[in-house]
Write an enzyme that holds these catalytic residues in place. Structure first.
Site, PDB file in Angstrom:
ATOM      1  N   GLU A  20      -8.896  17.182 -22.601  1.00 55.17           N
ATOM      2  CA  GLU A  20     -10.202  16.901 -23.234  1.00 55.17           C
ATOM      3  C   GLU A  20     -11.307  17.833 -22.742  1.00 55.17           C
ATOM      4  OE1 GLU A  20     -11.040  12.649 -23.208  1.00 55.17           O
ATOM      5  OE2 GLU A  20      -9.446  12.355 -24.673  1.00 55.17           O
ATOM      6  N   GLU A  53      -2.795  11.537 -26.998  1.00 50.45           N
ATOM      7  CA  GLU A  53      -3.400  10.241 -26.663  1.00 50.45           C
ATOM      8  C   GLU A  53      -3.728   9.550 -27.971  1.00 50.45           C
ATOM      9  OE1 GLU A  53      -6.624  10.019 -23.806  1.00 50.45           O
ATOM     10  OE2 GLU A  53      -5.775  11.666 -22.648  1.00 50.45           O
TER      11      GLU A  53
HETATM   12  O1  AHR Z   1      -6.584   7.234 -21.797  1.00 51.68           O
HETATM   13  C1  AHR Z   1      -7.838   6.994 -21.225  1.00 51.68           C
HETATM   14  C2  AHR Z   1      -8.714   8.218 -21.244  1.00 51.68           C
HETATM   15  O2  AHR Z   1      -9.047   8.545 -22.563  1.00 51.68           O
HETATM   16  C3  AHR Z   1      -8.123   9.480 -20.707  1.00 51.68           C
HETATM   17  O3  AHR Z   1      -8.233   9.587 -19.324  1.00 51.68           O
HETATM   18  C4  AHR Z   1      -8.919  10.554 -21.363  1.00 51.68           C
HETATM   19  O4  AHR Z   1      -8.208  11.724 -21.569  1.00 51.68           O
HETATM   20  C5  AHR Z   1      -9.388   9.906 -22.662  1.00 51.68           C
HETATM   21  O5  AHR Z   1     -10.743  10.020 -22.842  1.00 51.68           O
END
Ligand code: AHR
Length: 499
Positions: free
Chosen positions: A172, A295
């Site tokens: 990110e 994610e």
């Molecule tokens: O999964 C939780 C968080 O969400 C992670 O650490 C991050 O990459 C995202 O913002």
């Protein structure tokens, strides 16, 4: 309501890359500490790994697990987590403002992975570290022996190289919350250089560059284009992150809109594919960049509680969303969306796996399954082989955000090797049952192996009391047709034996 699904074995989306059913363990909250690792807990082995958690993860048949973060990654020094435990430093985790004891690190993770039968999707910190520590990590993990870092691994008790194939270049990096955030040009440059150096150590690895952490970020689109401009030649995948919940203008009782959010995921994926392909056309190259949705999940229930959590605790309760039945329906629908895009989505990680926005929860005594465990378990165990194009006839509805949400979400996977076909189907109609007929055309089906339905719970009901279960579904096979009646608001799976 009537719905038909027409299948044709020659009308295929893609062979499914099994990494699409991946998940994620971040050194965050109680995912690792008091989650997968809890020395002294009744089921813990000599390494402190909880056997009850291992068994639960095995049920999910997770092929690949991303580690160690997440936001945690961008301030992490992987060397802190190796070697004798009594010499490891206790540090402040600046991402989540907790205390990190480093009692669990890379080697413990790899030992645990072996026990759950999954591969690693290892992430390198490009935010506050850089090219050489990333290459050194590949050396520690994948180089056989005879160099500083590979011999260090051997000294730490791991003679054989781990041979990790899939690597994430940071996390990110577009996010203002990220320690060491960069602009697209800076990040694309370091991703390119790190990728180059990491491949010098092991040229068999595959690399994932960071795309946008959300489609809602103001830099979305430009970020992807500029990053790929810098690192196209040295990476294989671009990442996408997307979480859902009742946010901003959402009415928490507007279920019709909530269950349509897979339409948003589909749009996000198609948008990123278009950007990757525009870059491919511009470069006049044969190389295609595929996607890693590394994610995705529902994440919103725990936000208010987390805002009240005191900083600098060890393993605090963070991001402990308790999922409702409606979340399981959305997760099922998101899984179908990933499969529908499996020609380009080759890796995906349900974020996360244990205790932190997770299908598996623990307390000191036991493990329990959240509602979202069930669709994820079924798709990861039975969504194998080829994803077939779902030619569907079903009415659609309009919701606050989406113009045309089909009442039925469905896909079939065809596993020639095992002679099995599996149909996943979700009825989003809140009131009506659905007469669901699948026409198999040239697929020679011999019997229904198993048919289940997940339904009958209140949409705001969760599974803390463990009452949720998959129930049998009546599905009949008549020559080239499979028929079943899908209950309102239900997730269904039909497994069929084929010749
Ligand atoms: O999964 C939780 C968080 O969400 C992670 O650490 C991050 O990459 C995202 O913002």
């Amino acid at each position: 309501m009537k719905a038909t699904l027409k299948l044709d074995p020659s009308d295929q989306i893609s062979k499914i890359d099994e990494r699409i059913y991946g998940s994620f363990i971040e050194q965050l909250g109680r995912a690792v500490y008091d989650g997968i690792y809890q020395p002294g807990q009744a089921t813990a082995d000599k390494n402190g790994l909880r056997k009850d958690v291992i068994e639960a993860v095995k049920k999910l048949n997770v092929p690949i697990i991303r580690y160690p973060g997440g936001n945690f990654l961008s301030q992490y020094k992987w060397e802190d987590g190796i070697g004798p435990k009594d010499q490891r430093p206790t540090k402040l985790d600046l991402a989540w403002q907790t205390i990190e004891t480093n009692q669990f690190g890379l080697d413990e993770f790899m030992t645990w992975l072996d026990k759950v039968g999954a591969k690693a999707n290892m992430a390198v910190n490009l935010a506050t570290r850089g090219v050489l520590p990333a290459a050194a990590l590949v050396e520690y993990c994948n180089f056989p022996k005879g160099s500083y870092w590979s011999d260090m691994r051997r000294k730490n008790g791991h003679k054989k190289p781990y041979n990790i194939k899939t690597w994430c270049l940071g996390n990110e990096m577009d996010g203002p919350w990220e320690i060491g955030q960069m602009n697209a040009h800076q990040y694309g440059h370091i991703a390119n250089e790190a990728g180059k150096a990491m491949r010098r150590v092991d040229d068999s690895i595959e690399l994932v560059a960071c795309g946008s952490s959300s489609m809602d970020n103001p830099t979305f689109g430009d970020w992807e284009r500029e990053v790929l401009d810098e690192c196209y030649d040295n990476v294989d995948y671009l990442s996408l992150h997307r979480y859902y919940g009742f946010y901003n203008d959402d009415d928490p009782n507007d279920l019709a809109n909530y269950l349509g959010k897979n339409v948003d995921l589909n749009q996000f994926i198609k948008g990123v594919v278009a950007i990757c392909d525009a870059e491919k056309a511009k470069r006049k190259t044969k190389k295609t960049i595929n996607l890693s949705m590394d994610e995705w999940n529902v994440w919103y229930h725990s936000n208010d509680q987390d805002a009240k959590t005191k900083p600098w605790q060890k393993a605090p309760h963070l991001l402990e969303d308790i999922y409702d039945f409606e979340d399981a329906l959305l997760v099922g629908s998101l899984l179908i969306t990933l499969l529908k895009n499996s020609d380009r989505v080759k890796i995906a990680c349900l974020a996360q796996l244990v205790n932190v926005i997770a299908p598996i929860m623990t307390d000191d005594k036991k493990v329990w399954y959240q509602s979202i465990f069930y669709p994820y378990m079924q798709v990861s165990n039975y969504g194998k082989g080829i994803a077939l194009k779902p030619n569907v006839e079903v009415p659609t509805y309009k919701s606050r955000e989406f113009d045309a949400v089909p009442y039925l979400d469905t896909i079939a996977t065809f596993d020639k090797q095992n002679g099995e076909m599996t149909i996943f189907a979700e009825n989003k109609n809140q009131k009506e049952t659905m007469d669901f007929v699948t026409s198999l055309r040239d697929i020679k089906a011999t019997k229904v192996i198993e048919a289940t339905q997940f339904y009958g719970y209140g949409v705001k009901e969760d599974n803390r009391d463990g009452k949720m279960k998959l129930r049998p579904l009546k599905a009949s096979l008549d020559e080239d047709k499979v028929s079943a009646e899908l209950q309102p608001l239900s997730w269904n799976m039909i497994r069929i034996k084929v010749k």
